[in-house]
Scaffold this motif. Structure first.
Motif, PDB file in Angstrom:
ATOM      1  N   GLY B 147      -8.529   7.360 -15.750  1.00  0.00           N
ATOM      2  CA  GLY B 147      -9.422   8.383 -15.226  1.00  0.00           C
ATOM      3  C   GLY B 147      -9.038   8.877 -13.852  1.00  0.00           C
ATOM      4  O   GLY B 147      -7.885   8.805 -13.434  1.00  0.00           O
ATOM      5  N   VAL B 150      -8.238   6.221 -10.220  1.00  0.00           N
ATOM      6  CA  VAL B 150      -7.311   5.093 -10.275  1.00  0.00           C
ATOM      7  C   VAL B 150      -6.546   4.957  -8.965  1.00  0.00           C
ATOM      8  O   VAL B 150      -6.254   3.850  -8.512  1.00  0.00           O
ATOM      9  CB  VAL B 150      -6.343   5.275 -11.466  1.00  0.00           C
ATOM     10  N   ILE B 151      -6.242   6.075  -8.343  1.00  0.00           N
ATOM     11  CA  ILE B 151      -5.454   6.046  -7.106  1.00  0.00           C
ATOM     12  C   ILE B 151      -6.109   5.145  -6.065  1.00  0.00           C
ATOM     13  O   ILE B 151      -5.422   4.464  -5.309  1.00  0.00           O
ATOM     14  CB  ILE B 151      -5.256   7.486  -6.546  1.00  0.00           C
ATOM     15  N   ARG B 152      -7.420   5.115  -6.033  1.00  0.00           N
ATOM     16  CA  ARG B 152      -8.082   4.273  -5.042  1.00  0.00           C
ATOM     17  C   ARG B 152      -8.514   2.925  -5.600  1.00  0.00           C
ATOM     18  O   ARG B 152      -8.385   1.913  -4.917  1.00  0.00           O
ATOM     19  CB  ARG B 152      -9.301   4.997  -4.463  1.00  0.00           C
ATOM     20  N   MET B 155      -7.354   0.817 -12.536  1.00  0.00           N
ATOM     21  CA  MET B 155      -7.813   1.073 -13.898  1.00  0.00           C
ATOM     22  C   MET B 155      -9.086   0.261 -14.175  1.00  0.00           C
ATOM     23  O   MET B 155      -9.502  -0.560 -13.352  1.00  0.00           O
ATOM     24  CB  MET B 155      -6.732   0.624 -14.878  1.00  0.00           C
ATOM     25  N   ARG B 237      -2.134  10.320   0.781  1.00  0.00           N
ATOM     26  CA  ARG B 237      -2.103   8.910   0.416  1.00  0.00           C
ATOM     27  C   ARG B 237      -2.375   7.986   1.602  1.00  0.00           C
ATOM     28  O   ARG B 237      -2.796   6.857   1.434  1.00  0.00           O
ATOM     29  CB  ARG B 237      -0.702   8.567  -0.097  1.00  0.00           C
ATOM     30  N   ARG B 238      -2.089   8.480   2.795  1.00  0.00           N
ATOM     31  CA  ARG B 238      -2.301   7.635   3.978  1.00  0.00           C
ATOM     32  C   ARG B 238      -3.773   7.568   4.380  1.00  0.00           C
ATOM     33  O   ARG B 238      -4.147   6.768   5.234  1.00  0.00           O
ATOM     34  CB  ARG B 238      -1.442   8.128   5.155  1.00  0.00           C
ATOM     35  N   PRO B 240      -7.131   6.203   3.769  1.00  0.00           N
ATOM     36  CA  PRO B 240      -7.520   5.079   2.913  1.00  0.00           C
ATOM     37  C   PRO B 240      -8.687   5.395   1.992  1.00  0.00           C
ATOM     38  O   PRO B 240      -8.864   4.713   0.991  1.00  0.00           O
ATOM     39  CB  PRO B 240      -7.888   3.959   3.907  1.00  0.00           C
ATOM     40  N   PRO B 342       7.373   8.146 -13.671  1.00  0.00           N
ATOM     41  CA  PRO B 342       7.449   8.079 -12.210  1.00  0.00           C
ATOM     42  C   PRO B 342       6.916   9.395 -11.628  1.00  0.00           C
ATOM     43  O   PRO B 342       7.288  10.473 -12.104  1.00  0.00           O
ATOM     44  CB  PRO B 342       8.958   7.928 -11.956  1.00  0.00           C
ATOM     45  N   HIS B 371      -3.295  12.995 -13.583  1.00  0.00           N
ATOM     46  CA  HIS B 371      -3.494  12.086 -12.461  1.00  0.00           C
ATOM     47  C   HIS B 371      -2.114  11.755 -11.912  1.00  0.00           C
ATOM     48  O   HIS B 371      -1.600  10.667 -12.099  1.00  0.00           O
ATOM     49  CB  HIS B 371      -4.206  10.835 -12.958  1.00  0.00           C
ATOM     50  N   ASP B 374      -0.967   8.650  -9.938  1.00  0.00           N
ATOM     51  CA  ASP B 374      -0.793   7.409 -10.697  1.00  0.00           C
ATOM     52  C   ASP B 374       0.364   7.497 -11.686  1.00  0.00           C
ATOM     53  O   ASP B 374       0.535   6.607 -12.523  1.00  0.00           O
ATOM     54  CB  ASP B 374      -2.059   7.082 -11.498  1.00  0.00           C
ATOM     55  N   ASN B 376       0.713   9.841 -14.145  1.00  0.00           N
ATOM     56  CA  ASN B 376       0.126  10.070 -15.468  1.00  0.00           C
ATOM     57  C   ASN B 376      -0.092  11.560 -15.668  1.00  0.00           C
ATOM     58  O   ASN B 376      -0.803  12.194 -14.898  1.00  0.00           O
ATOM     59  CB  ASN B 376      -1.193   9.300 -15.548  1.00  0.00           C
TER      60      ASN B 376
END
Lengths: 454, 454
Positions: B147, B150-152, B155, B237-238, B240, B342, B371, B374, B376
């Motif tokens: 979903g 997931v990045i944070r 799964m 991404r940095r 948090p 990747p 996503h 991740d 995906n």
């Protein structure tokens, strides 16, 4: 040909040692039942691990796998008749993939070496433990090690994207997945993670990396009591880049100062609790400001009575040195426990254990510290004796209390042999039967680390 | 007595239906091979699940477990002769434990109902999917659903602290652990997570909760190309508390506008890529400022050409409605893929698939979104036909390209029947053999969801 003869014939005496095996391979940091292995196998490649296990499996020769031997549950200690399989020659970083943010590391690499290699590439391997300089990543995976940063990043399990492992019969299972999301069939790596070498031997690991933070901001807080600790935890938990929240009880805090010449506690905690709080981020000034303001508020609310905010690397090290020292030197009969409990109940658990032990051994001292945000306390008592009967009696008091509190007999160190008699305090007969069923399915001849866990 | 007779005798016809079974139980959202089950069992308790499975196991009666039937891999679709075991009557929250920050939920509860119950208690259940209103938490666990967050938060697997499940022979495995750290023996819940009902049936789940964030700050960014997307991802991404980073390709972006009356894209992305970025935190003004400044910098650097920053709940919903709409309505022969790759290679993968399909079907249109942080992407093509032979040919092109890119044939939807022929594109023969070995050990009579996954 015996198993040992077959091992020498196949692998050579550069890999298989039979004589003058160093005492190092007889026990781990638990010090439990030192036993010389019948042979020491130190392979250099996965193929050699596979060949060794295939031979042992054919001969019904039992095997104990060893990494850095820093385990505290006896999981890597040979039992009489075991071959010791040490992964210590399978070291080094196989690959760092910056685009995928992964590193592939051989199992015998120390955690610290892997952490430093990641840092060199601008990344962080985000789990961390006190034993980092000696513990190997293979051992971390096999025991699902916890440590200081679980609150933010989870246990070792959560850092493993893929791995290569060898089953009892020598089958090499290569699941070196680098993808964050991969639901293509069963997640086989779980068979190797946290199963303490009883289902397979981990040879190589793909770890997830994260961008290295620009700064760490660390503070030591004196909290008047455990309720104050919980209140501070609730506030700090809302900071998404909180990376550690550790607590020390006064006995622990004071003994460190007494016994470790180099460590002078920067603040007095009296009869309270000391909390170590750490933020990892990219804005050192912002984080210093945030920490100051949060501490200021806590002081106003009375949940912090004194604080030491690290303003240099030396300050930070001084704080962590206290937390990581461990009151292990020269205390007669100090026992190590690694129990999991609901966070809110930890202080009551500690007091209960203390009272129950004191009823029998009035001179008992308990030195508790731990990762309380994760519900994990190292509730280490001494009753002044380390004779096996006393140890067993203390174990019973502690683990029965754990069961009463609905806790876990092992939060992060694993079961090994040391906690095996108490596994039923945390797991049902049905669960233990299912573990055995898995063990029988994957290691039908029972050669892998027999007598451990189940 | 036949299995069906024994089921009726034991459970009664209020639980076991043989006639007029609704068509709803014949297939899932994949639409794959609709098949009526020979009986529909809808238990109300774990004991009834156990009784049903024990009977089926004794009779060698095959069983397909069903939740919300939103699966896209055919994992919940009956095969001829299967009994359907629907968990839809086992719903509701069993307990929310604020001190432990956990919720215990029955498997048939929808994700949305669980999320709302958590919110009511001041917490957040931090995984989320478009199908939340229909998908059940039991299905989420059985498929290890992914979903939008997931990045944070990882799964579904990472949200499960404990569970209760039933093995093929009816054994109830109650591992309702609430502790964050628990290394007391094998982590048995992993047998039930992501194994798509082939090793056991999940009846109850303990989820980890987190404090509900005070605000979500969402933006839609027009990025000129995929390199710009990657550059923005590296910056975000940095942060948090980044909780989502989703990408839509122009074909997808445009078809949503065309086909969904209510959705008007607030910005034009031209031939670029649209990114949805979300921060979840406790400082709405600070996050709005952070988002503005990061977008400002990206515009200066040329990695964002236009942006829409949500300033109301309606704005936020409008952005997410686009991302979650899915180009599924009325497009003939639209196929769903859920591949893992990747992150850096996703755009090249999409182009490669497009070119390979176009070589054979010049009118192909691919509607990719996903996503991407991740790794995906839902790379959904149509070649204008949904006849099975064509579908199989398209599948081959896509999955062979996945294999070439070292990807996964399923990042989050699972294998089911739909991707089973392609499992070998992502997993080795040794891995698949080990999956079968596990399956044989835990379900020796092969009654649980046969023909799925392995």
């Amino acid at each position: 040909m015996t198993a040992i003869e077959a091992l020498v014939a196949e692998l050579g005496d550069g890999i298989v040692e039979l004589h003058d095996i160093s005492e190092r391979y007889r026990t781990d940091w638990s010090g439990s039942s030192p036993t010389a292995p019948v042979a020491l196998v130190r392979p250099r490649t996965t193929e050699q691990v596979s060949a060794a296990l295939a031979i042992c499996d054919r001969h019904g020769q039992t095997v104990v796998t060893q990494g850095g031997l820093t385990g505290l549950a006896g999981g890597a200690v040979p039992r009489p008749g075991d071959v010791a399989l040490s992964l210590e020659r399978m070291t080094g970083v196989d690959e760092i993939d910056p685009a995928a943010a992964t590193m592939t590391v051989w199992a015998g690499t120390t955690l610290e070496a892997a952490q430093l290699a990641a840092l060199d590439a601008g990344f962080e391997l985000t789990y961390d433990l006190g034993a980092r300089g000696t513990a190997t990543v293979g051992g971390n995976v096999a025991t699902n090690a916890g440590g200081n940063r679980v609150i933010r990043y989870g246990m070792t399990r959560e850092h493993v994207l893929g791995l290569e492992g060898v089953l009892a019969d020598g089958t090499v299972v290569s699941s070196l997945n680098k993808l964050l999301k991969n639901n293509a069939g069963y997640d086989l790596k779980q068979l190797f993670i946290g199963t303490e070498g009883t289902l397979g031997v981990v040879t190589r690991i793909v770890f997830r990396l994260r961008p290295a933070p620009a700064s760490r901001t660390t503070a030591l807080l004196a909290c008047p009591d455990y309720d104050a600790v919980l209140s501070n935890l609730a506030s700090f938990r809302r900071v998404p880049h909180l990376s550690a929240f550790e607590v020390m009880w006064p006995t622990y805090y004071d003994v460190i100062a007494e016994r470790r010449g180099g460590v002078t506690p920067p603040i007095d905690i009296g009869a309270g609790r000391a909390a170590v709080v750490e933020l990892s981020g990219d804005d050192p000034d912002g984080d210093l400001g945030l920490m100051e303001s949060m501490i200021g508020q806590a002081i106003e609310q009375g949940t912090v009575t004194d604080a030491f905010l690290a303003r240099s690397a030396a300050d930070t090290e001084a704080i962590w040195a206290m937390r990581e020292a461990g009151p292990t030197d020269g205390i007669v009969g100090l026992l190590h426990f690694d129990v999991g409990l609901p966070t809110g109940d930890i202080d009551r658990f500690v007091t209960t254990v203390e009272q129950r032990l004191a009823a029998r051994w009035p001179d008992v001292v308990v030195y508790p510290f731990g990762h309380i945000a994760d519900g994990n306390v190292h509730c280490n008592p001494t009753v002044g004796s380390d004779d096996p009967e006393t140890v067993e009696q203390v174990d019973h008091v502690v683990y029965d209390t754990v069961a009463e509190f609905g806790g876990s007999v092992s939060a992060e160190h694993g079961i090994g042999t040391v906690k095996k008699p108490y596994l039923d305090r945390s797991r049902s007969a049905t669960e233990i039967a299912l573990m055995r069923r898995l063990k029988d399915a994957l290691d039908p001849n029972g050669i892998l680390n027999p007598g451990k866990v189940v």
